[in-house]
Structures are given as C-alpha cells and as structure tokens.
Design an enzyme around this catalytic site. Structure first.
Site, PDB file in Angstrom:
ATOM      1  N   TYR A 186     -12.315  -2.020  -3.421  1.00 58.76           N
ATOM      2  CA  TYR A 186     -13.020  -2.051  -2.161  1.00 58.76           C
ATOM      3  C   TYR A 186     -14.488  -1.829  -2.024  1.00 58.76           C
ATOM      4  CZ  TYR A 186      -8.148  -1.988  -0.304  1.00 58.76           C
ATOM      5  OH  TYR A 186      -7.189  -2.399   0.194  1.00 58.76           O
ATOM      6  N   ARG A 209       2.641  -6.913   8.846  1.00 63.12           N
ATOM      7  CA  ARG A 209       1.822  -5.432   9.346  1.00 63.12           C
ATOM      8  C   ARG A 209       2.302  -5.272  10.566  1.00 63.12           C
ATOM      9  NH1 ARG A 209      -4.142  -7.652   7.336  1.00 63.12           N
ATOM     10  NH2 ARG A 209      -4.256  -6.310   5.356  1.00 63.12           N
ATOM     11  N   HIS A 261      -2.117  -5.579   1.461  1.00 71.19           N
ATOM     12  CA  HIS A 261      -3.209  -6.225   1.149  1.00 71.19           C
ATOM     13  C   HIS A 261      -3.270  -7.660   1.140  1.00 71.19           C
ATOM     14  CE1 HIS A 261      -7.234  -7.577  -0.454  1.00 71.19           C
ATOM     15  NE2 HIS A 261      -6.673  -7.952  -1.369  1.00 71.19           N
ATOM     16  N   GLU A 311      -9.347 -10.909  -7.762  1.00 71.69           N
ATOM     17  CA  GLU A 311      -8.462  -9.873  -7.781  1.00 71.69           C
ATOM     18  C   GLU A 311      -7.041  -9.852  -8.696  1.00 71.69           C
ATOM     19  OE1 GLU A 311      -9.619  -9.211  -3.002  1.00 71.69           O
ATOM     20  OE2 GLU A 311      -7.680  -9.969  -3.426  1.00 71.69           O
ATOM     21  N   ASN A 327      -2.190  -0.075   6.797  1.00 70.76           N
ATOM     22  CA  ASN A 327      -1.496  -1.234   7.186  1.00 70.76           C
ATOM     23  C   ASN A 327      -0.648  -2.070   6.187  1.00 70.76           C
ATOM     24  OD1 ASN A 327      -3.690  -2.275   5.529  1.00 70.76           O
ATOM     25  ND2 ASN A 327      -4.664  -3.399   6.976  1.00 70.76           N
ATOM     26  N   LYS A 343       0.842  -1.212   0.079  1.00 68.24           N
ATOM     27  CA  LYS A 343      -0.087   0.066   0.029  1.00 68.24           C
ATOM     28  C   LYS A 343       0.691   1.380  -0.021  1.00 68.24           C
ATOM     29  CE  LYS A 343      -3.774  -2.465   2.093  1.00 68.24           C
ATOM     30  NZ  LYS A 343      -4.941  -2.255   3.031  1.00 68.24           N
ATOM     31  N   ARG A 364      -2.140 -14.710   4.871  1.00 69.78           N
ATOM     32  CA  ARG A 364      -2.574 -14.129   5.730  1.00 69.78           C
ATOM     33  C   ARG A 364      -1.742 -14.426   7.100  1.00 69.78           C
ATOM     34  NH1 ARG A 364      -7.051 -10.626   4.331  1.00 69.78           N
ATOM     35  NH2 ARG A 364      -7.793 -10.972   6.516  1.00 69.78           N
TER      36      ARG A 364
HETATM   37  P1  GDP Z   1      -8.082  -7.039   5.463  1.00 67.72           P
HETATM   38  O1  GDP Z   1      -8.571  -8.333   4.637  1.00 67.72           O
HETATM   39  O2  GDP Z   1      -7.136  -7.746   6.583  1.00 67.72           O
HETATM   40  O3  GDP Z   1      -7.181  -6.051   4.346  1.00 67.72           O
HETATM   41  O4  GDP Z   1      -9.256  -6.260   6.113  1.00 67.72           O
HETATM   42  P2  GDP Z   1     -10.579  -5.766   5.488  1.00 67.72           P
HETATM   43  O5  GDP Z   1     -10.927  -6.420   4.184  1.00 67.72           O
HETATM   44  O6  GDP Z   1     -11.572  -5.729   6.686  1.00 67.72           O
HETATM   45  O7  GDP Z   1     -10.341  -4.024   5.441  1.00 67.72           O
HETATM   46  C1  GDP Z   1      -9.691  -4.026   4.167  1.00 67.72           C
HETATM   47  C2  GDP Z   1      -9.169  -2.806   4.668  1.00 67.72           C
HETATM   48  O8  GDP Z   1      -9.648  -1.689   4.770  1.00 67.72           O
HETATM   49  C3  GDP Z   1      -7.889  -2.906   5.580  1.00 67.72           C
HETATM   50  O9  GDP Z   1      -6.699  -3.686   5.082  1.00 67.72           O
HETATM   51  C4  GDP Z   1      -7.507  -1.682   5.822  1.00 67.72           C
HETATM   52  O10 GDP Z   1      -6.618  -0.901   4.966  1.00 67.72           O
HETATM   53  C5  GDP Z   1      -8.965  -1.173   5.958  1.00 67.72           C
HETATM   54  N1  GDP Z   1      -9.683  -0.972   7.124  1.00 67.72           N
HETATM   55  C6  GDP Z   1     -10.167  -2.085   7.770  1.00 67.72           C
HETATM   56  N2  GDP Z   1     -10.971  -1.817   8.865  1.00 67.72           N
HETATM   57  C7  GDP Z   1     -10.637  -0.595   9.167  1.00 67.72           C
HETATM   58  C8  GDP Z   1     -10.975   0.335  10.085  1.00 67.72           C
HETATM   59  O11 GDP Z   1     -11.619  -0.126  10.993  1.00 67.72           O
HETATM   60  N3  GDP Z   1     -10.817   1.674  10.208  1.00 67.72           N
HETATM   61  C9  GDP Z   1     -10.086   2.039   9.088  1.00 67.72           C
HETATM   62  N4  GDP Z   1      -9.783   3.474   8.724  1.00 67.72           N
HETATM   63  N5  GDP Z   1      -9.489   1.531   8.091  1.00 67.72           N
HETATM   64  C10 GDP Z   1      -9.922   0.148   8.054  1.00 67.72           C
END
Ligand code: GDP
Length: 145
Positions: free
Chosen positions: A53, A106, A119, A130, A116, A13, A89
């Site tokens: 997203y 991370r 992805h 993807e 973070n 990212k 993961r």
């Molecule tokens: P991942 O699969 O671990 O990437 O998590 P998710 O699919 O739930 O979320 C996608 C991305 O959204 C994450 O990698 C973060 O960059 C962002 N994100 C997820 N949860 C949060 C949150 O609670 N707050 C904010 N600001 N960003 C979030």
C-alpha cells in the site's frame, strides 16, 4: 506459462475472512467467469502490507489500513478472464460500500470503506506487479478448459 486472457489480482481481506465469507466470495468470482490461476491463504507481515500500500503512505488512513491488513489471515489470488481488471472492479463495486452497486461483493460483504472485503487491481500493469509480489510462475496454472 501462457495467459489465455488478462489477469487481475485480488485479496480477500481479514474482515471478510473472519466473518467466514471466503467461500461465498470465491463462489461469486467463479460464477462470474474468472479462472483462479493462483491462490494462497496467508498472513501479511507489516513490511509486506506497508510495501503493498506504499502508494497510500501519505494518506491519513495508511497506518490504520496496514494495521487492519495485518490483523488476520487473507486470501491472495490471481484471476484470469478477458478484461479481467475492469470486469473484476465491476464485480467488487466501489471502494466505499455505501456507494457500491447492489449485488457487488463490497455491497454484500464490506463492513466499512476500510474493511471493504476485497482488493482488486486498478490496471493491467498493477495486476502484473501485484501478482508477481505474491506468486512464483510455478504457483500459477492455466485454465484447464
Ligand atoms: P481500491 O482500489 O478500491 O481498493 O481503493 P484505493 O486504492 O483508493 O484504497 C486502497 C484501500 O484503502 C481500500 O480498498 C480501503 O481498504 C482503504 N481506503 C481507501 N479509502 C479509504 C478511506 O477514505 N478511509 C479508510 N479508512 N480507508 C480507505
């Protein structure tokens, strides 16, 4: 193209790229046994980030996430390995870096839950969707050995 193992899809990212962690992260990926089947250095358009997203469109952080993901260049890559999705993961750690295990990408490189570092696909089905979002078949390469 035949796949020898499963695939997953990753992005490094904008924050991790801006902080010059690209090389260290790619090194961790290779050392963990993933074959880099495809890779590009790109900048997401607003439309691409919104589409990528889309599943999060009703979450309060959607606008901020799209803004962050379009704020600078990213690496997109397809990684091949047995159990690629779950093993990757594990290598990247929890979404929230404060909950990520020591030694994970991370934990080491994330700045916040949003910024973070990387992805990683959450299922084999999404890995294929993807990977196809960013790469043509002609841009992917089998493991050499
Ligand atoms: P991942 O699969 O671990 O990437 O998590 P998710 O699919 O739930 O979320 C996608 C991305 O959204 C994450 O990698 C973060 O960059 C962002 N994100 C997820 N949860 C949060 C949150 O609670 N707050 C904010 N600001 N960003 C979030």
């Amino acid at each position: 193209m035949s796949q020898k193992g499963n695939i997953t899809f990753t992005m490094i990212k904008p924050g991790a790229i801006a902080n010059e962690h690209m090389g260290s992260i790619m090194n961790m990926i290779s050392k963990a046994g993933f074959w880099i089947a495809a890779i590009k250095f790109i900048k997401l358009s607003q439309k691409q980030a919104e589409e990528f997203y889309l599943v999060h469109k009703d979450r309060p952080f959607y606008g901020s996430l799209v803004e962050f993901m379009t704020s600078g260049p990213i690496i997109v890559a397809v990684l091949e390995k047995d159990n690629a999705v779950s093993d990757y993961r594990k290598l990247i750690g929890a979404t929230d870096p404060s909950k990520a295990e020591d030694g994970t990408i991370r934990k080491i490189f994330a700045e916040s839950i949003e910024r973070n570092a990387v992805h990683g696909s959450d299922s084999n089905e999404n890995a294929i969707i993807e990977a196809d979002f960013f790469f043509a078949r002609s841009e992917r390469f089998d493991r050499i050995i």
